[in-house]
Structure formats: structure tokens, C-alpha cells
Design a protein around this motif. Structure first.
Motif, mmCIF file in Angstrom:
data_model
loop_
_atom_site.group_PDB
_atom_site.id
_atom_site.type_symbol
_atom_site.label_atom_id
_atom_site.label_comp_id
_atom_site.label_asym_id
_atom_site.label_seq_id
_atom_site.Cartn_x
_atom_site.Cartn_y
_atom_site.Cartn_z
ATOM 1 N N LEU A 169 -50.516 -0.125 78.729
ATOM 2 C CA LEU A 169 -51.019 -1.411 78.260
ATOM 3 C C LEU A 169 -52.521 -1.473 78.497
ATOM 4 O O LEU A 169 -53.003 -1.064 79.563
ATOM 5 N N ALA A 170 -53.258 -1.985 77.527
ATOM 6 C CA ALA A 170 -54.706 -2.121 77.674
ATOM 7 C C ALA A 170 -55.155 -3.461 77.118
ATOM 8 O O ALA A 170 -54.654 -3.923 76.080
ATOM 9 N N ASN A 171 -56.105 -4.074 77.799
ATOM 10 C CA ASN A 171 -56.760 -5.287 77.320
ATOM 11 C C ASN A 171 -58.172 -4.928 76.894
ATOM 12 O O ASN A 171 -58.942 -4.366 77.676
ATOM 13 N N ILE A 172 -58.506 -5.223 75.641
ATOM 14 C CA ILE A 172 -59.870 -5.052 75.165
ATOM 15 C C ILE A 172 -60.323 -6.363 74.539
ATOM 16 O O ILE A 172 -59.521 -7.298 74.375
ATOM 17 N N THR A 173 -61.592 -6.444 74.195
ATOM 18 C CA THR A 173 -62.110 -7.607 73.485
ATOM 19 C C THR A 173 -62.897 -7.130 72.274
ATOM 20 O O THR A 173 -63.409 -6.012 72.237
ATOM 21 N N ASP A 174 -62.973 -8.001 71.277
ATOM 22 C CA ASP A 174 -63.752 -7.675 70.083
ATOM 23 C C ASP A 174 -63.987 -8.945 69.292
ATOM 24 O O ASP A 174 -63.395 -9.997 69.562
ATOM 25 N N GLY A 175 -64.869 -8.807 68.294
ATOM 26 C CA GLY A 175 -65.221 -9.946 67.466
ATOM 27 C C GLY A 175 -65.199 -9.591 65.993
ATOM 28 O O GLY A 175 -64.332 -8.833 65.535
ATOM 29 N N SER A 176 -66.136 -10.103 65.247
ATOM 30 C CA SER A 176 -66.158 -9.990 63.789
ATOM 31 C C SER A 176 -65.993 -8.546 63.313
ATOM 32 O O SER A 176 -66.727 -7.646 63.728
ATOM 33 N N GLY A 177 -65.012 -8.328 62.439
ATOM 34 C CA GLY A 177 -64.774 -7.011 61.866
ATOM 35 C C GLY A 177 -63.969 -6.070 62.732
ATOM 36 O O GLY A 177 -63.515 -5.019 62.270
ATOM 37 N N LEU A 178 -63.810 -6.407 64.008
ATOM 38 C CA LEU A 178 -63.031 -5.604 64.965
ATOM 39 C C LEU A 178 -63.453 -4.127 65.004
ATOM 40 O O LEU A 178 -62.601 -3.227 65.044
ATOM 41 N N PRO A 179 -64.735 -3.829 65.034
ATOM 42 C CA PRO A 179 -65.142 -2.414 65.009
ATOM 43 C C PRO A 179 -64.675 -1.630 66.230
ATOM 44 O O PRO A 179 -64.273 -0.470 66.122
ATOM 45 N N PHE A 180 -64.741 -2.254 67.409
ATOM 46 C CA PHE A 180 -64.316 -1.551 68.625
ATOM 47 C C PHE A 180 -62.805 -1.380 68.641
ATOM 48 O O PHE A 180 -62.295 -0.302 68.993
ATOM 49 N N ALA A 181 -62.070 -2.427 68.264
ATOM 50 C CA ALA A 181 -60.605 -2.347 68.252
ATOM 51 C C ALA A 181 -60.119 -1.271 67.291
ATOM 52 O O ALA A 181 -59.161 -0.542 67.593
ATOM 53 N N ARG A 182 -60.763 -1.149 66.141
ATOM 54 C CA ARG A 182 -60.356 -0.124 65.164
ATOM 55 C C ARG A 182 -60.564 1.276 65.747
ATOM 56 O O ARG A 182 -59.715 2.165 65.595
ATOM 57 N N ARG A 183 -61.675 1.467 66.418
ATOM 58 C CA ARG A 183 -61.919 2.778 67.018
ATOM 59 C C ARG A 183 -60.959 3.042 68.180
ATOM 60 O O ARG A 183 -60.531 4.187 68.397
ATOM 61 N N PHE A 184 -60.634 2.012 68.926
ATOM 62 C CA PHE A 184 -59.681 2.198 70.030
ATOM 63 C C PHE A 184 -58.299 2.540 69.489
ATOM 64 O O PHE A 184 -57.598 3.392 70.052
ATOM 65 N N LEU A 185 -57.903 1.900 68.401
ATOM 66 C CA LEU A 185 -56.644 2.269 67.751
ATOM 67 C C LEU A 185 -56.678 3.734 67.306
ATOM 68 O O LEU A 185 -55.708 4.482 67.502
ATOM 69 N N ALA A 186 -57.781 4.141 66.704
ATOM 70 C CA ALA A 186 -57.913 5.527 66.250
ATOM 71 C C ALA A 186 -57.898 6.499 67.425
ATOM 72 O O ALA A 186 -57.571 7.681 67.253
ATOM 73 N N THR A 187 -58.210 6.016 68.608
ATOM 74 C CA THR A 187 -58.158 6.835 69.823
ATOM 75 C C THR A 187 -56.722 6.981 70.324
ATOM 76 O O THR A 187 -56.315 8.062 70.774
ATOM 77 N N LEU A 188 -55.946 5.904 70.253
ATOM 78 C CA LEU A 188 -54.577 5.932 70.772
ATOM 79 C C LEU A 188 -53.597 6.627 69.837
ATOM 80 O O LEU A 188 -52.667 7.312 70.296
ATOM 81 N N LEU A 189 -53.777 6.468 68.534
ATOM 82 C CA LEU A 189 -52.775 6.945 67.580
ATOM 83 C C LEU A 189 -52.543 8.455 67.632
ATOM 84 O O LEU A 189 -51.396 8.892 67.470
ATOM 85 N N PRO A 190 -53.556 9.297 67.860
ATOM 86 C CA PRO A 190 -53.269 10.735 67.956
ATOM 87 C C PRO A 190 -52.563 11.129 69.255
ATOM 88 O O PRO A 190 -52.023 12.236 69.350
ATOM 89 N N VAL A 191 -52.568 10.253 70.254
ATOM 90 C CA VAL A 191 -52.041 10.594 71.577
ATOM 91 C C VAL A 191 -50.632 10.058 71.784
ATOM 92 O O VAL A 191 -49.780 10.721 72.382
ATOM 93 N N PHE A 192 -50.372 8.843 71.285
ATOM 94 C CA PHE A 192 -49.095 8.171 71.515
ATOM 95 C C PHE A 192 -48.346 7.983 70.193
ATOM 96 O O PHE A 192 -48.897 7.385 69.252
ATOM 97 N N PRO A 193 -47.094 8.419 70.110
ATOM 98 C CA PRO A 193 -46.317 8.230 68.883
ATOM 99 C C PRO A 193 -46.090 6.761 68.519
ATOM 100 O O PRO A 193 -45.961 6.425 67.347
#
Length: 274
Positions: A169-193
Motif C-alpha cells: 500500500l502506498a499513499n501519494i499526492t498529486d494535482g492537475s493532470g496527475l503526472p506523478f501518479a501516472r508515472r508511479f502507476l507505470a512504475t508499479l505495473l511492471p513489478v506487480f501483476p
């Protein structure tokens, strides 16, 4: 007990909640860090922590072995200890002065809980493979995510520590456009099914700055159950998973130690509510 206290990352303050008998808000430089009810540790005041609880509640019954990176007043560890007696939990927190303040003023004599003062990445390097059922990352310094915890290297280290059906479980924050959240998702998806995201609809649409909770596992996540629970909460959250989640990540690049964007900073006018 109330009053300012110097800590590593600023000035901490403890404020009693007049509406509850023994509940306290812990803030650093005006930024809310933790809310803990010492008489009712199963009470989760912050919306994003309640989402943590909703996901943890859907782990198989019984005690867990948990690692928490970021502790403050140890709200979630207290919740796990109360709802899953017999659990063994370790907290890493980089702010030793804040840890001692919480220990002295709010107590840390929680069954099965140990707290260690260390940087999150350094702490991860000390843990054995297949040693945890739950890893939680909720570590902020001066309202921004602590460095090195959102990278591909950190995700791989956490995946190694988790048991086959363990939960990250991770808590992050982001705002308009969610640029950080999108990159964090792209970080998790190759590692966790299995990956899912929980957020307030306004935050998810990028209309305002706020918290997003990510859950990831090598095992199957009960996404439909979690979605139903969070949709019916007092402050409903959207649950995004599957094809919709991959679409949200889009073509974003994973975050790495060598290519880490600066964590998003909240607008000054909402810091006191963060």
C-alpha cells in the motif's frame, strides 16, 4: 502536552480533538501528519487512511507481519494491532525527534509494534525476502513524498520482501493532470501483476490536489469488493483497476533512481488541510 516541539523536519504540534475524548492531531509546520484516537485505535479519521484500512480489512483473517515506512503517530499500525491481534509490525521513520515526541506524549506501547529510526530505502535493504504480509509506504517530509520511495528499484525491493500473496500500500499526492501518479502507476505495473488505485473523484479528475492510495500485489486483489466498500463510504472514493488503470498510466515512463521527478508539492493554501 499541546504546544510546539522542534523535530527533524520542522516544528511539530499536538492538538486535542475536542469532539473525542482522547484523540490527537499531529502536525509538522502546519501540515497534518497523523490523527490518532488513543481510546479507539480502530477509528480512522483521515480519508486516505480509511482507504488503507478498507484494503487491509480484506486480507485473510488473522495476524499479519507488517512493515510501515513512515510512522508519525502510528495510526495504521495501531489499527492493525487492534483489528488483528497477534500481528507483528515494524515501523521505519526518519524523524527521530518526532518518534520520541510521539513515544513520550502519545505512547508507543502497542502490542507487537517496534519503531526504528532510519531512512526508508536504507531500512528496506535490511529486510529479508518473503518476510512481510503487508508493506505500507506513507512517508512525507515537509509535505512531499520522502525521496527514493516511489522508484522502480524501491518497488522491486518491496516486492521481494512481500510473501507471495502480500499486499503493498502506498499513499501519494498529486494535482492537475496527475503526472506523478501516472508515472508511479507505470512504475508499479511492471513489478506487480495486480494494481489498483483509490482516490476522491475530484482528485482523480485532476480538479484538485489530494491523496491517492495505491494497492499492489502478486496475488489477486479483491478489486470489486474494495470498489463497493469505498464507493459507499461517507466520503466516497473511486477504485480504478484493470484496463481503466492501464489507460490512466498511458505511456508514462517508470520512475527510477536515475530518473526521478521532484515529488508534487501541495498548494500553499491547502497545506493546513493536507
Amino acid at each position: 502536552m499541546p504546544g510546539p516541539y522542534p523535530v527533524r523536519f520542522g516544528t511539530a504540534e499536538l492538538v486535542r480533538d475536542a469532539g473525542r475524548g482522547n484523540a490527537w492531531l499531529v502536525s509538522v509546520d502546519g501540515v497534518a501528519q497523523s490523527y490518532v484516537d488513543l481510546d479507539d485505535p480502530a477509528h480512522l479519521e483521515f480519508d486516505y487512511v480509511r482507504r488503507f484500512g478498507d484494503v487491509v480489512d480484506r486480507l485473510p483473517p488473522g495476524p499479519v507481519e507488517a512493515l510501515h515506512i513512515g510512522g508519525a503517530a502510528c495510526t495504521l499500525p495501531r489499527y492493525v494491532a487492534a483489528t488483528r491481534p497477534g500481528s507483528r509490525q515494524l515501523v521505519f521513520d526518519a524523524d527521530g525527534e518526532l518518534v520520541e515526541l510521539v513515544r513520550a506524549q502519545l505512547g508507543l506501547r502497542v502490542p507487537g509494534l517496534r519503531v526504528r529510526v532510519t531512512d526508508g530505502r536504507a531500512g528496506l535493504a535490511t529486510r529479508r525476502d518473503d518476510s512481510a504480509d503487508l508493506v505500507v509506504v506513507d512517508a512525507f517530509e515537509r509535505a512531499t513524498l520522502a525521496g527514493g520511495l516511489a522508484t522502480l528499484e524501491a518497488a522491486k525491493a518491496i516486492a521481494g520482501i512481500l510473501r507471495p500473496n502480500g499486499l503493498y500500500l502506498a499513499n501519494i499526492t498529486d494535482g492537475s493532470g496527475l503526472p506523478f501518479a501516472r508515472r508511479f502507476l507505470a512504475t508499479l505495473l511492471p513489478v506487480f501483476p495486480e494494481v489498483l488505485l483509490l482516490a476522491d473523484p475530484g482528485v482523480l479528475r485532476g480538479r484538485r490536489f489530494g491523496n491517492l492510495v495505491l494497492a499492489a500485489s502478486a496475488g489477486q486483489l479483491p478489486a470489486a469488493e474494495i470498489a463497493a466498500r469505498t464507493a459507499s463510504a461517507a466520503f466516497p472514493a473511486r477504485c480504478v483497476y484493470g484496463a481503466e488503470l492501464r489507460k490512466l498510466a498511458g505511456k508514462a515512463a517508470p520512475i527510477t533512481d536515475a530518473d526521478a521527478p521532484p515529488p508534487p508539492k501541495p498548494p500553499e493554501d491547502i497545506l493546513g488541510l493536507f
